[in-house]
Scaffold this motif. Structure first.
Motif, PDB file in Angstrom:
ATOM      1  N   LEU A 157      12.670  65.149  50.273  1.00 19.36           N
ATOM      2  CA  LEU A 157      13.136  64.514  51.499  1.00 19.36           C
ATOM      3  C   LEU A 157      12.869  65.392  52.712  1.00 19.36           C
ATOM      4  N   ASP A 158      12.823  64.760  53.880  1.00 23.81           N
ATOM      5  CA  ASP A 158      12.804  65.479  55.153  1.00 23.81           C
ATOM      6  C   ASP A 158      14.182  65.275  55.774  1.00 23.81           C
ATOM      7  N   ILE A 159      15.028  66.299  55.676  1.00 25.24           N
ATOM      8  CA  ILE A 159      16.408  66.207  56.149  1.00 25.24           C
ATOM      9  C   ILE A 159      16.627  67.194  57.289  1.00 25.24           C
ATOM     10  N   ARG A 160      17.023  66.660  58.430  1.00 22.06           N
ATOM     11  CA  ARG A 160      17.268  67.492  59.606  1.00 22.06           C
ATOM     12  C   ARG A 160      16.095  68.415  59.910  1.00 22.06           C
ATOM     13  N   GLY A 161      14.906  67.881  59.731  1.00 22.98           N
ATOM     14  CA  GLY A 161      13.700  68.625  60.071  1.00 22.98           C
ATOM     15  C   GLY A 161      13.220  69.577  58.999  1.00 22.98           C
ATOM     16  N   LYS A 162      13.861  69.605  57.829  1.00 25.49           N
ATOM     17  CA  LYS A 162      13.479  70.513  56.757  1.00 25.49           C
ATOM     18  C   LYS A 162      13.247  69.745  55.459  1.00 25.49           C
ATOM     19  N   LEU A 163      12.342  70.252  54.632  1.00 27.45           N
ATOM     20  CA  LEU A 163      12.036  69.620  53.357  1.00 27.45           C
ATOM     21  C   LEU A 163      13.049  70.050  52.304  1.00 27.45           C
ATOM     22  N   ARG A 164      13.553  69.043  51.540  1.00 26.56           N
ATOM     23  CA  ARG A 164      14.534  69.336  50.500  1.00 26.56           C
ATOM     24  C   ARG A 164      14.297  68.413  49.312  1.00 26.56           C
ATOM     25  N   ALA A 210      19.237  58.492  56.807  1.00 20.65           N
ATOM     26  CA  ALA A 210      18.009  59.279  56.649  1.00 20.65           C
ATOM     27  C   ALA A 210      17.597  59.380  55.192  1.00 20.65           C
ATOM     28  N   VAL A 211      18.576  59.549  54.299  1.00 23.14           N
ATOM     29  CA  VAL A 211      18.279  59.666  52.875  1.00 23.14           C
ATOM     30  C   VAL A 211      17.897  58.313  52.287  1.00 23.14           C
ATOM     31  N   SER A 212      18.699  57.282  52.525  1.00 28.60           N
ATOM     32  CA  SER A 212      18.445  55.982  51.895  1.00 28.60           C
ATOM     33  C   SER A 212      17.124  55.372  52.353  1.00 28.60           C
ATOM     34  N   MET A 213      16.767  55.547  53.629  1.00 30.20           N
ATOM     35  CA  MET A 213      15.501  54.976  54.111  1.00 30.20           C
ATOM     36  C   MET A 213      14.308  55.654  53.458  1.00 30.20           C
ATOM     37  N   GLN A 214      14.385  56.979  53.265  1.00 29.50           N
ATOM     38  CA  GLN A 214      13.284  57.672  52.602  1.00 29.50           C
ATOM     39  C   GLN A 214      13.188  57.293  51.137  1.00 29.50           C
ATOM     40  N   VAL A 215      14.331  57.146  50.474  1.00 25.48           N
ATOM     41  CA  VAL A 215      14.329  56.728  49.074  1.00 25.48           C
ATOM     42  C   VAL A 215      13.689  55.355  48.941  1.00 25.48           C
ATOM     43  N   MET A 216      13.955  54.465  49.892  1.00 27.19           N
ATOM     44  CA  MET A 216      13.353  53.130  49.851  1.00 27.19           C
ATOM     45  C   MET A 216      11.831  53.187  49.937  1.00 27.19           C
ATOM     46  N   THR A 217      11.299  54.104  50.743  1.00 28.17           N
ATOM     47  CA  THR A 217       9.834  54.205  50.837  1.00 28.17           C
ATOM     48  C   THR A 217       9.219  54.719  49.545  1.00 28.17           C
ATOM     49  N   TRP A 218       9.990  55.460  48.747  1.00 29.93           N
ATOM     50  CA  TRP A 218       9.480  55.944  47.461  1.00 29.93           C
ATOM     51  C   TRP A 218       9.376  54.829  46.429  1.00 29.93           C
ATOM     52  N   PHE A 219      10.237  53.853  46.538  1.00 35.36           N
ATOM     53  CA  PHE A 219      10.337  52.821  45.509  1.00 35.36           C
ATOM     54  C   PHE A 219      10.041  51.428  46.062  1.00 35.36           C
ATOM     55  N   GLY A 220       9.032  51.339  46.890  1.00 40.92           N
ATOM     56  CA  GLY A 220       8.626  50.047  47.426  1.00 40.92           C
ATOM     57  C   GLY A 220       7.934  50.204  48.759  1.00 40.92           C
ATOM     58  N   ASN A 221       7.675  49.092  49.425  1.00 43.69           N
ATOM     59  CA  ASN A 221       7.004  49.085  50.726  1.00 43.69           C
ATOM     60  C   ASN A 221       7.989  48.658  51.799  1.00 43.69           C
ATOM     61  N   LEU A 222       7.993  49.398  52.900  1.00 43.62           N
ATOM     62  CA  LEU A 222       8.904  49.127  54.010  1.00 43.62           C
ATOM     63  C   LEU A 222       8.083  48.761  55.236  1.00 43.62           C
ATOM     64  N   ASN A 223       8.153  47.490  55.652  1.00 42.78           N
ATOM     65  CA  ASN A 223       7.392  47.007  56.800  1.00 42.78           C
ATOM     66  C   ASN A 223       8.256  46.104  57.663  1.00 42.78           C
ATOM     67  N   ASP A 224       8.273  46.411  58.979  1.00 42.30           N
ATOM     68  CA  ASP A 224       9.019  45.590  59.943  1.00 42.30           C
ATOM     69  C   ASP A 224      10.468  45.368  59.518  1.00 42.30           C
ATOM     70  N   GLY A 225      11.071  46.412  58.983  1.00 47.58           N
ATOM     71  CA  GLY A 225      12.475  46.331  58.619  1.00 47.58           C
ATOM     72  C   GLY A 225      12.773  45.634  57.309  1.00 47.58           C
ATOM     73  N   VAL A 226      11.727  45.208  56.590  1.00 47.27           N
ATOM     74  CA  VAL A 226      11.910  44.522  55.314  1.00 47.27           C
ATOM     75  C   VAL A 226      11.401  45.412  54.192  1.00 47.27           C
ATOM     76  N   TRP A 227      12.258  45.622  53.207  1.00 44.64           N
ATOM     77  CA  TRP A 227      11.898  46.454  52.057  1.00 44.64           C
ATOM     78  C   TRP A 227      11.526  45.564  50.885  1.00 44.64           C
ATOM     79  N   VAL A 228      10.294  45.754  50.371  1.00 44.07           N
ATOM     80  CA  VAL A 228       9.836  45.057  49.176  1.00 44.07           C
ATOM     81  C   VAL A 228      10.003  46.023  48.015  1.00 44.07           C
ATOM     82  N   LEU A 229      10.979  45.769  47.171  1.00 47.29           N
ATOM     83  CA  LEU A 229      11.304  46.664  46.064  1.00 47.29           C
ATOM     84  C   LEU A 229      10.210  46.635  45.001  1.00 47.29           C
ATOM     85  N   ASP A 230       9.722  47.827  44.621  1.00 49.53           N
ATOM     86  CA  ASP A 230       8.788  47.949  43.507  1.00 49.53           C
ATOM     87  C   ASP A 230       9.636  48.083  42.243  1.00 49.53           C
ATOM     88  N   VAL A 231       9.869  46.964  41.587  1.00 43.48           N
ATOM     89  CA  VAL A 231      10.817  46.936  40.467  1.00 43.48           C
ATOM     90  C   VAL A 231      10.429  47.899  39.348  1.00 43.48           C
TER      91      VAL A 231
END
Length: 350
Positions: A157-164, A210-231
């Protein structure tokens, strides 16, 4: 045939060694010739490391010197005499580019002890000590595309400007919470409102946006505020003790049909049953935690098992070999083959 006057530069002594001739592979030539915008390549490596050249997208090349049989003169036109050329330097070598895997072992050391592992640790706040994404880009010998892909695969993750890195147990908790919300709210996995979901997780479960939005990008596609879950991708047990039964239980009835063992290739070891009533067992064993250097990788593998079947060891070599041909070369160099009475071929330590 045109003739030119040849002269040596007045600053030849100072300029000697300032010029390098780089031979470009076919794929980089094509990239340069077909690009409609200026390209930026980067050379990475500290004084103790071999230099690599990284393309703007997803390729890394080792730079090595090749001695020439004949010298090459570097010449330029003479601004004061159109009929003259000036010798600026002479070259006895060229630089050759060889495709290589990104050198990522330093990333593990830089992030050691920085795991994000609970709710209290993920709240928004002031920047903290650690390595930033820009720092990683300059220190890690990998292209921007390869680095971004690695951060995604390793769940960093990128949390508060740092990788974790995120702790596997905490990521499992977040995924279970997300899936429960999707089912409870009757949302469609192919059209999840990302902002609403992340706000709910923050309010009800103290999981920062910050955490949940990054996790969503790992497990699907996030476009225009809509998350398509990669089941299939979300079904990933991340703790050492997860077995298939607990995996299906964690994702729930709605998603359990997508659970498949091949999704975990390179992340587990399977131990065959040894008794009449015992069953095969799975042990968490991620290839990302193994050394990147081939000799060390094989040493660790053979410390884990004395012999391997081809189908068992191959998933743990895919990230250190460019292709199957390179993988077979590594097997030939670091292993011996043996065959049991049933005709099964095994790899053992050389």
């Amino acid at each position: 045939m045109p003739e030119f006057d040849l002269a040596f530069s007045a600053s030849l002594t100072e300029e000697t060694g300032h010029f390098k001739l780089l031979e470009l592979p076919t794929e980089i030539c094509a990239l340069v010739e077909n690009s409609l915008t200026p390209l930026r390549f980067s050379v990475k490596g500290q004084s103790s490391e071999d230099a690599v050249l990284c393309t703007p997208d997803d390729k890394t090349y080792t730079i090595r010197s090749v001695v020439l049989s004949n010298n090459i003169l570097v010449v330029t036109s003479d601004p004061e005499n159109d009929a003259a050329v000036v010798v600026r330097d002479q070259l006895t070598e060229i630089l050759e580019l060889t495709p290589t895997l990104p050198k990522l072992e330093k990333l593990t050391a830089l992030l050691r002890g920085r795991d994000l592992d609970d709710v209290a640790d993920n709240a928004d706040g002031e920047p903290e000590p650690g390595i930033s994404y820009e720092d990683a880009k300059s220190l890690i010998q990998a292209s921007d595309g390869e680095l971004a892909s690695t951060l995604r695969k390793r769940r960093i993750l990128d949390i508060r400007g740092k990788l974790r890195p995120i702790a596997p147990s905490y990521l499992t908790t977040i995924l279970e919470t997300i899936l429960n919300h999707i089912v409870a709210q009757g949302l469609k996995p192919e059209a999840v409102p990302a902002s609403e979901l992340s706000a709910t997780l923050a309010d009800e479960n103290e999981i920062s946006v910050a955490v949940s939005m990054q996790v969503m990008t790992w497990f699907g596609n996030l476009n225009d505020g809509v998350w398509v879950l990669d089941v299939p991708a979300v079904h990933e047990p991340l703790t050492r003790e997860e077995l298939l039964r607990r995996w299906k239980l964690a994702v729930g009835d709605t998603f359990e049909a997508s659970v498949a063992l091949d999704l975990l290739s390179g992340n587990y070891l399977e131990t065959a049953s040894t008794g009449l009533f015992s069953a095969d067992t799975l042990t968490y064993f991620p290839s990302s935690a193994l050394p990147v250097e081939p000799a060390s990788r094989f040493a660790d593998l053979f410390l884990t098992r004395q012999r391997w079947r081809a189908e068992d060891i191959s998933p743990f070599l895919s990230d250190i070999a460019l292709n199957n041909k390179e993988r077979d070369k590594l097997l030939l160099k670091y292993t011996r083959t043996t065959t049991d009475s049933g005709g099964q071929v095994y790899y053992t330590k050389r």
